[in-house]
Design an enzyme around this catalytic site. Structure first.
Site, PDB file in Angstrom:
ATOM      1  N   ASP A  13       0.808  -1.225   0.000  1.00  0.00           N
ATOM      2  CA  ASP A  13       0.000   0.000   0.000  1.00  0.00           C
ATOM      3  C   ASP A  13       0.840   1.274   0.000  1.00  0.00           C
ATOM      4  OD1 ASP A  13      -2.227  -1.661   0.116  1.00  0.00           O
ATOM      5  OD2 ASP A  13      -2.281  -1.622   2.309  1.00  0.00           O
ATOM      6  N   LYS A  16       1.816   2.194  -5.138  1.00  0.00           N
ATOM      7  CA  LYS A  16       2.355   1.651  -6.401  1.00  0.00           C
ATOM      8  C   LYS A  16       1.456   1.979  -7.596  1.00  0.00           C
ATOM      9  CE  LYS A  16       2.331  -2.371  -4.370  1.00  0.00           C
ATOM     10  NZ  LYS A  16       2.108  -2.021  -2.952  1.00  0.00           N
ATOM     11  N   GLY A  40      -4.579  -4.138  -3.890  1.00  0.00           N
ATOM     12  CA  GLY A  40      -5.565  -3.105  -4.189  1.00  0.00           C
ATOM     13  C   GLY A  40      -4.772  -1.859  -4.530  1.00  0.00           C
ATOM     14  N   HIS A  41      -4.717  -1.533  -5.816  1.00  0.00           N
ATOM     15  CA  HIS A  41      -3.885  -0.414  -6.269  1.00  0.00           C
ATOM     16  C   HIS A  41      -4.791   0.739  -6.685  1.00  0.00           C
ATOM     17  CE1 HIS A  41      -0.255  -3.259  -7.187  1.00  0.00           C
ATOM     18  NE2 HIS A  41      -0.660  -3.309  -5.933  1.00  0.00           N
ATOM     19  N   GLN A 222       2.005  -5.984  -3.243  1.00  0.00           N
ATOM     20  CA  GLN A 222       2.457  -6.088  -1.850  1.00  0.00           C
ATOM     21  C   GLN A 222       3.765  -5.286  -1.651  1.00  0.00           C
ATOM     22  OE1 GLN A 222       1.430  -9.462  -3.410  1.00  0.00           O
ATOM     23  NE2 GLN A 222      -0.485  -8.464  -2.945  1.00  0.00           N
TER      24      GLN A 222
HETATM   25  P1  GDP Z   1      -0.771   0.420  -3.573  1.00  0.00           P
HETATM   26  O1  GDP Z   1      -1.385  -0.860  -3.123  1.00  0.00           O
HETATM   27  O2  GDP Z   1       0.703   0.453  -3.324  1.00  0.00           O
HETATM   28  O3  GDP Z   1      -1.109   0.784  -4.981  1.00  0.00           O
HETATM   29  O4  GDP Z   1      -1.370   1.560  -2.627  1.00  0.00           O
HETATM   30  P2  GDP Z   1      -2.926   1.691  -2.195  1.00  0.00           P
HETATM   31  O5  GDP Z   1      -3.716   2.179  -3.333  1.00  0.00           O
HETATM   32  O6  GDP Z   1      -3.404   0.451  -1.515  1.00  0.00           O
HETATM   33  O7  GDP Z   1      -2.810   2.770  -1.028  1.00  0.00           O
HETATM   34  C1  GDP Z   1      -2.317   4.043  -1.263  1.00  0.00           C
HETATM   35  C2  GDP Z   1      -3.398   5.049  -0.836  1.00  0.00           C
HETATM   36  O8  GDP Z   1      -2.838   6.318  -0.687  1.00  0.00           O
HETATM   37  C3  GDP Z   1      -4.475   5.199  -1.874  1.00  0.00           C
HETATM   38  O9  GDP Z   1      -5.685   5.507  -1.234  1.00  0.00           O
HETATM   39  C4  GDP Z   1      -3.984   6.396  -2.713  1.00  0.00           C
HETATM   40  O10 GDP Z   1      -5.036   7.086  -3.348  1.00  0.00           O
HETATM   41  C5  GDP Z   1      -3.360   7.231  -1.640  1.00  0.00           C
HETATM   42  N1  GDP Z   1      -2.210   8.046  -2.065  1.00  0.00           N
HETATM   43  C6  GDP Z   1      -1.239   7.742  -2.962  1.00  0.00           C
HETATM   44  N2  GDP Z   1      -0.287   8.693  -2.973  1.00  0.00           N
HETATM   45  C7  GDP Z   1      -0.659   9.618  -2.060  1.00  0.00           C
HETATM   46  C8  GDP Z   1      -0.063  10.833  -1.591  1.00  0.00           C
HETATM   47  O11 GDP Z   1       1.009  11.259  -1.992  1.00  0.00           O
HETATM   48  N3  GDP Z   1      -0.767  11.508  -0.615  1.00  0.00           N
HETATM   49  C9  GDP Z   1      -1.933  11.068  -0.105  1.00  0.00           C
HETATM   50  N4  GDP Z   1      -2.533  11.796   0.845  1.00  0.00           N
HETATM   51  N5  GDP Z   1      -2.507   9.925  -0.532  1.00  0.00           N
HETATM   52  C10 GDP Z   1      -1.880   9.213  -1.480  1.00  0.00           C
HETATM   53  P1  IMO Z   2      -0.919  -4.123  -2.290  1.00  0.00           P
HETATM   54  O1  IMO Z   2      -0.451  -4.662  -3.607  1.00  0.00           O
HETATM   55  C1  IMO Z   2      -1.033  -4.594   2.052  1.00  0.00           C
HETATM   56  C2  IMO Z   2      -1.084  -8.729   3.568  1.00  0.00           C
HETATM   57  C3  IMO Z   2      -2.340  -9.204   4.263  1.00  0.00           C
HETATM   58  C4  IMO Z   2      -1.740 -10.220   5.223  1.00  0.00           C
HETATM   59  C5  IMO Z   2      -0.623 -10.843   4.400  1.00  0.00           C
HETATM   60  C6  IMO Z   2      -0.999 -12.154   3.712  1.00  0.00           C
HETATM   61  O2  IMO Z   2      -2.212  -3.392  -2.362  1.00  0.00           O
HETATM   62  O3  IMO Z   2       0.175  -3.352  -1.618  1.00  0.00           O
HETATM   63  P2  IMO Z   2      -2.520 -12.763   1.617  1.00  0.00           P
HETATM   64  O4  IMO Z   2      -3.978 -12.508   1.350  1.00  0.00           O
HETATM   65  O5  IMO Z   2      -1.598 -12.191   0.603  1.00  0.00           O
HETATM   66  O6  IMO Z   2      -2.224 -14.211   1.882  1.00  0.00           O
HETATM   67  O7  IMO Z   2      -2.224 -12.005   3.019  1.00  0.00           O
HETATM   68  O8  IMO Z   2      -0.274  -9.895   3.422  1.00  0.00           O
HETATM   69  N1  IMO Z   2      -1.294  -8.178   2.206  1.00  0.00           N
HETATM   70  C7  IMO Z   2      -1.248  -6.876   1.904  1.00  0.00           C
HETATM   71  N2  IMO Z   2      -1.070  -5.795   2.688  1.00  0.00           N
HETATM   72  N3  IMO Z   2      -1.136  -4.459   0.712  1.00  0.00           N
HETATM   73  C8  IMO Z   2      -1.286  -5.541  -0.087  1.00  0.00           C
HETATM   74  O9  IMO Z   2      -1.248  -5.445  -1.440  1.00  0.00           O
HETATM   75  C9  IMO Z   2      -1.386  -6.812   0.501  1.00  0.00           C
HETATM   76  N4  IMO Z   2      -1.561  -8.053   0.005  1.00  0.00           N
HETATM   77  C10 IMO Z   2      -1.491  -8.876   1.064  1.00  0.00           C
HETATM   78  O10 IMO Z   2      -2.972  -8.151   4.936  1.00  0.00           O
HETATM   79  O11 IMO Z   2      -1.143  -9.557   6.316  1.00  0.00           O
HETATM   80 MG    MG Z   3      -2.898  -1.539  -1.841  1.00  0.00          MG
END
Ligand code: GDP
Ligand code: IMO
Ligand code: MG
Length: 420
Positions: A13, A16, A40-41, A222
């Site tokens: 998270d 990415k 979840g991107h 991840q």
């Molecule tokens: P990913 O899994 O690495 O793609 O990241 P996620 O989407 O799960 O989580 C990143 C969260 O932070 C999302 O809700 C984005 O919309 C938000 N986000 C990304 N970059 C920024 C930033 O620079 N500032 C803030 N406030 N939010 C951001």
């Molecule tokens: P993105 O790509 C954050 C965590 C789960 C759990 C562990 C194992 O959005 O960054 P799994 O379902 O993969 O067997 O769970 O890994 N986990 C993540 N945490 N971002 C993710 O993906 C994750 N994908 C799995 O919460 O601790």
């Molecule tokens: Mg994510």
């Protein structure tokens, strides 16, 4: 040409999805190499917000080919939901998305097994996303898995053999099979959706693209601290999230890896169970969660928050051979008087800068405290606008990590991105 890789350096998270979308105009092909719908991107642009799970984050920048690589595990039912949601919002994908025949299928019973294993672990549960990731990779490694290419021949018999085996295990775990038929119905509808896409030998396609001078970006899911080998085992996911995973997950030779973009938040989060040395279970942690909207993009679970951990980040930089750093969510720290960064761990009274084998207990973070900038950075467009304290925070991190921070993100929108 070489494949550039973008991957998370923390516990996932990091942002990415947003940065892959930002970088996509510089590439011809964007490809996922591991993980599945546990990811979840999130992408935001022009007032719209999308969360991608199995589909690469390059699909919103027109005319690019997106590939789901062999290292990915795919759930047809969730894939169909994702495809339909995108089509509804005006983003049809059929021509632009290709799927590796070698990607493994997450079966309905894998999801049940994930739940059964988790409930059997009781208090020691991993806190998985419940998407069947672990059981699917387990079947892959134990040579029992089914791949997208298996859908081409005699699939019914293969499916029955696999699910009979799973049902036997589920019975041993006294796990109810109620509701399985409904899940299967949805799953087979997903398979029909999957058939509308071109299934390819993605290792050939990607290597041919490189030979033809095309630029390829590999998108990690991840993060390094969730890697099956180098993460906080057993509280990890079941794939190699590190750079080497791009080689096996795409069929690209190590010498054909180019830039390695390592992405991290200006602080740190984790979702699910497992150790987190810099976690803040206090008002500061709550403030980071509230300001950063730190709730899971897939499960909605509150993310655990803490200060940036440079011991873990240095380790991640080393394992991945990071050549460029990307710092996200800098704006979330806009309103802190001081900011802490963990530069070392004290383990049984002894200070170390190296990431230890076991971080489950007895780790005391050693912090350096820096002045906050107390300035709204969300509208900034250039480095020249950075407050002096923020510039100093960047210099401090670069010094500690010995890699330049090339991109700074100051908000969730595509436009809130500063190149250095
Ligand atoms: P990913 O899994 O690495 O793609 O990241 P996620 O989407 O799960 O989580 C990143 C969260 O932070 C999302 O809700 C984005 O919309 C938000 N986000 C990304 N970059 C920024 C930033 O620079 N500032 C803030 N406030 N939010 C951001
Ligand atoms: P993105 O790509 C954050 C965590 C789960 C759990 C562990 C194992 O959005 O960054 P799994 O379902 O993969 O067997 O769970 O890994 N986990 C993540 N945490 N971002 C993710 O993906 C994750 N994908 C799995 O919460 O601790
Ligand atoms: Mg994510």
């Amino acid at each position: 040409m070489k494949v550039d890789v973008l991957l998370g350096l923390q516990w996932g998270d990091e942002g990415k999805g947003k940065i892959v979308d930002v970088l996509t105009p510089g590439y011809d092909v964007v490809t996922r190499f591991q993980g599945g719908p546990n990811a979840g991107h999130t992408l935001e642009f022009e007032g719209q917000k999308f969360v991608l799970r199995s589909i690469p984050s390059g699909i919103f920048q027109g005319g690019k080919i997106n590939v789901i690589g062999n290292g990915v595990v795919l759930d047809p039912a969730l894939f169909k939901a994702e495809v339909e949601a995108l089509a509804k919002s005006g983003h049809p994908l059929t021509e632009r998305l290709k799927i590796s025949k070698k990607a493994h299928l997450i079966l309905p019973t894998h999801r049940l097994l994930d739940a059964a294993y988790e409930s059997a672990k009781g208090a020691g549960k991993i806190g998985t996303t419940g998407k069947g990731i672990g059981p699917t990779y387990t079947d892959k490694v134990s040579r029992n898995g089914l791949r997208v290419g298996d859908l081409l021949h005699d699939f019914e018999a293969k499916y029955k053999a696999a699910t009979d085996r799973h049902k036997e295990i589920l019975r041993q775990y006294h796990y109810s099979l109620d509701g399985l038929e409904a899940i299967e119905e949805e799953w087979f509808a997903g398979v029909e959706c999957l058939r509308q896409f071109e299934w390819i030998d993605s290792e050939h396609a990607i290597n041919h693209a490189l030979q033809a001078g095309k630029r390829v970006l590999a998108e990690g899911a991840q993060g390094t601290m969730l890697d099956i080998d180098f993460g906080s085992y057993p509280f990890v996911t079941s794939s190699n999230t590190v750079c080497a995973g791009a080689c096996t997950g795409l069929g690209v030779a190590p010498r054909n890896i180019g830039e390695v973009y390592g992405i991290f938040k200006a602080y740190c989060t984790r979702v699910g169970s497992g150790p987190f040395p810099t976690e803040l279970s206090d008002a500061t942690g709550d403030k980071l969660r509230a300001t950063g909207h730190e709730f899971g993009a897939v499960t909605g679970r509150p993310r655990r928050c803490g200060w940036v951990d440079l011991v873990a980040l240095r380790y991640a930089v080393m394992i991945n051979g990071v050549t460029r750093l990307i710092m996200m969510k800098s704006d979330v720290l806009d309103d802190f008087d001081t900011i802490k960064a963990c530069t070392a761990y004290r383990v049984n009274g002894v200070e170390t800068r190296d990431f230890p084998f076991d971080i489950s207990e007895g780790i005391e973070p050693v912090y350096t405290e820096l002045p906050g900038w107390k300035t709204d950075m969300t509208h900034m467009q250039t480095e020249a606008e950075f407050p002096a304290e923020f510039a100093a925070y960047i210099r401090f991190l670069e010094q500690e990590l010995q890699v330049p921070i090339k991109i700074v993100s100051v908000g969730p929108d595509r436009a809130q991105t500063i190149m250095r």
